[in-house]
Design an enzyme around this catalytic site. Sequence first.
Site, PDB file in Angstrom:
ATOM      1  N   TYR A 172       0.816  -1.212   0.000  1.00 38.44           N
ATOM      2  CA  TYR A 172       0.000   0.000   0.000  1.00 38.44           C
ATOM      3  C   TYR A 172       0.854   1.269   0.000  1.00 38.44           C
ATOM      4  O   TYR A 172       0.356   2.354  -0.279  1.00 38.44           O
ATOM      5  CB  TYR A 172      -0.945   0.033   1.208  1.00 38.44           C
ATOM      6  CG  TYR A 172      -2.063  -1.005   1.151  1.00 38.44           C
ATOM      7  CD1 TYR A 172      -2.225  -1.818   0.038  1.00 38.44           C
ATOM      8  CD2 TYR A 172      -2.950  -1.155   2.204  1.00 38.44           C
ATOM      9  CE1 TYR A 172      -3.237  -2.763  -0.016  1.00 38.44           C
ATOM     10  CE2 TYR A 172      -3.970  -2.096   2.153  1.00 38.44           C
ATOM     11  CZ  TYR A 172      -4.103  -2.898   1.040  1.00 38.44           C
ATOM     12  OH  TYR A 172      -5.101  -3.828   0.984  1.00 38.44           O
TER      13      TYR A 172
ATOM     14  N   LYS B 122       3.433 -15.379   1.609  1.00 40.76           N
ATOM     15  CA  LYS B 122       3.340 -16.073   0.324  1.00 40.76           C
ATOM     16  C   LYS B 122       4.786 -16.325  -0.102  1.00 40.76           C
ATOM     17  O   LYS B 122       5.242 -15.915  -1.181  1.00 40.76           O
ATOM     18  CB  LYS B 122       2.572 -15.181  -0.681  1.00 40.76           C
ATOM     19  CG  LYS B 122       2.234 -15.847  -1.976  1.00 40.76           C
ATOM     20  CD  LYS B 122       1.132 -16.902  -1.867  1.00 40.76           C
ATOM     21  CE  LYS B 122       0.901 -17.582  -3.200  1.00 40.76           C
ATOM     22  NZ  LYS B 122       0.085 -18.800  -3.114  1.00 40.76           N
TER      23      LYS B 122
ATOM     24  N   ASP C 257      -3.121 -18.082   0.798  1.00 39.85           N
ATOM     25  CA  ASP C 257      -4.273 -18.772   0.188  1.00 39.85           C
ATOM     26  C   ASP C 257      -4.786 -19.875   1.117  1.00 39.85           C
ATOM     27  O   ASP C 257      -5.992 -20.041   1.311  1.00 39.85           O
ATOM     28  CB  ASP C 257      -3.922 -19.317  -1.209  1.00 39.85           C
ATOM     29  CG  ASP C 257      -2.539 -19.959  -1.273  1.00 39.85           C
ATOM     30  OD1 ASP C 257      -1.721 -19.710  -0.373  1.00 39.85           O
ATOM     31  OD2 ASP C 257      -2.275 -20.727  -2.216  1.00 39.85           O
TER      32      ASP C 257
ATOM     33  N   ASP D  27      -5.447  -6.964   5.512  1.00 41.01           N
ATOM     34  CA  ASP D  27      -6.669  -6.251   5.145  1.00 41.01           C
ATOM     35  C   ASP D  27      -7.759  -7.259   4.780  1.00 41.01           C
ATOM     36  O   ASP D  27      -8.904  -7.197   5.245  1.00 41.01           O
ATOM     37  CB  ASP D  27      -6.335  -5.349   3.939  1.00 41.01           C
ATOM     38  CG  ASP D  27      -7.410  -4.324   3.661  1.00 41.01           C
ATOM     39  OD1 ASP D  27      -8.424  -4.317   4.381  1.00 41.01           O
ATOM     40  OD2 ASP D  27      -7.240  -3.545   2.715  1.00 41.01           O
TER      41      ASP D  27
ATOM     42  N   ASP E 206     -11.048  -9.041   7.405  1.00 45.67           N
ATOM     43  CA  ASP E 206     -12.462  -8.935   7.034  1.00 45.67           C
ATOM     44  C   ASP E 206     -13.117 -10.315   6.945  1.00 45.67           C
ATOM     45  O   ASP E 206     -14.276 -10.486   7.320  1.00 45.67           O
ATOM     46  CB  ASP E 206     -12.619  -8.211   5.684  1.00 45.67           C
ATOM     47  CG  ASP E 206     -12.670  -6.699   5.871  1.00 45.67           C
ATOM     48  OD1 ASP E 206     -12.418  -6.222   6.996  1.00 45.67           O
ATOM     49  OD2 ASP E 206     -12.949  -5.987   4.893  1.00 45.67           O
TER      50      ASP E 206
END
Length: 376
Positions: free
Chosen positions: A143, A193, A225, A249, A253
């Site tokens: 980001y 990852k 994943d 992020d 959620d």
Amino acid sequence: MTDIKDILVLSGDGIGPEVVPVACAVMQQAVAAHSVEINFSQALVGGIAIEATGGPLPEATLAKAHAADAVLLGAVGGPQWEDRPMDQRPEKGLLGLRAGLELFANLRPALLFAPLVEASSLKTELVEDLDILIVRELTGGIYFGEPRGVTIEDNERVGVNSYVYREHEIERIARVAFDLASKRNGRLCSVDKANVLEVTQLWRDVVIEVAADYPGVELSHMYVDTAGMQLVRAPKQFDVVVTGNLFGDILSDVAAMLTGSLGMLPSASLAASGKGLYEPVHGSAPDIAGQDKANPLATILSTAMMCRYSLALPDAADAIEAAVNRVLEKGLRTADIYQDGHADGLRLVGTRAMGDAVLNALEEGQGHPEQGQEAS
Ligand code: NAD
């Protein structure tokens, strides 16, 4: 002797000014039992700050936030400011606060209160007693990495974002997560990852190095994943999860939805000093603003996190969470957590009535500690 804590209150926009006063009243009462007095001061952020000063984060607000022991925020934003350029929108005020206070650690608990088990998107047996804490790095990663942007190459547009983490950024978030895990159930899962992205191989290496200082914490690693799958397949395997900005992020959620409503979710963002910004996960909910319909429990639970992580008042935090649980057990529900199909014994209430009920439950718990009940 009474200890005094300075808390900066930023109610913001939409339902913020409805839920924040309710939460402040609960917090005031909870800490009073521990000889702590709170000195609340107010400042502007978001749309209301734009109207009053022309910008979403006035300098005075940032200065007050620096001076306070902790900051409580309601929400920012609304349709009336959506046409403004990106850097002049209410949400910029929140991003400016995070950057200005160097809030690099975002804590998002996914805690399922037993009376709301039916609200989860998963089967009861998978989520009963669920208590996960997701620790997301908040000021680095893709980001913020440079270079970024859209350019033209060979007559076509090319979009670029850079996934960058420096060693010290990984180390400090890892330490926060290990500390939290050591105070909870002693399990930390680091999500990366590393099979594809070199930057997250570095993440994994640094987390392993930090682990040497925390022999009491059991460290595991999971690719993002797989973590997404496991969160919806068997979420109770997790205690604390630590991950970078982008993965955090998304995963926070996903975890949040396991617990039911947006109106129940608190969060904390911490700086190295221990200073924190505490806020509900939800936004300003303009569709229900001003109607006494908003669920104040996410903001109330954010004050519990403030007591635990910035004010060193874990007993006050426990008392607030127990009071919320008691109110839910009694069947009180705001509209967002009122389930028509399971409405027997439930009572639909508004924001203020929910706040009053938590205050009463807190008083009952304080008067009769043996009735105090941990949030499940
Ligand atoms: P939202 O979270 O405000 O609302 C989504 C839905 O959930 C709405 O139907 C709303 O009524 C409901 N809801 C949210 N909080 C609730 C509560 N406490 N009680 C009952 N129902 C609740 O998200 P949105 O509609 O996408 O965004 C509205 C505005 O909020 C936008 O301007 C957005 O940019 C802003 N926003 C701010 C923050 C923040 O301040 N941290 C976070 C997200 C969105």
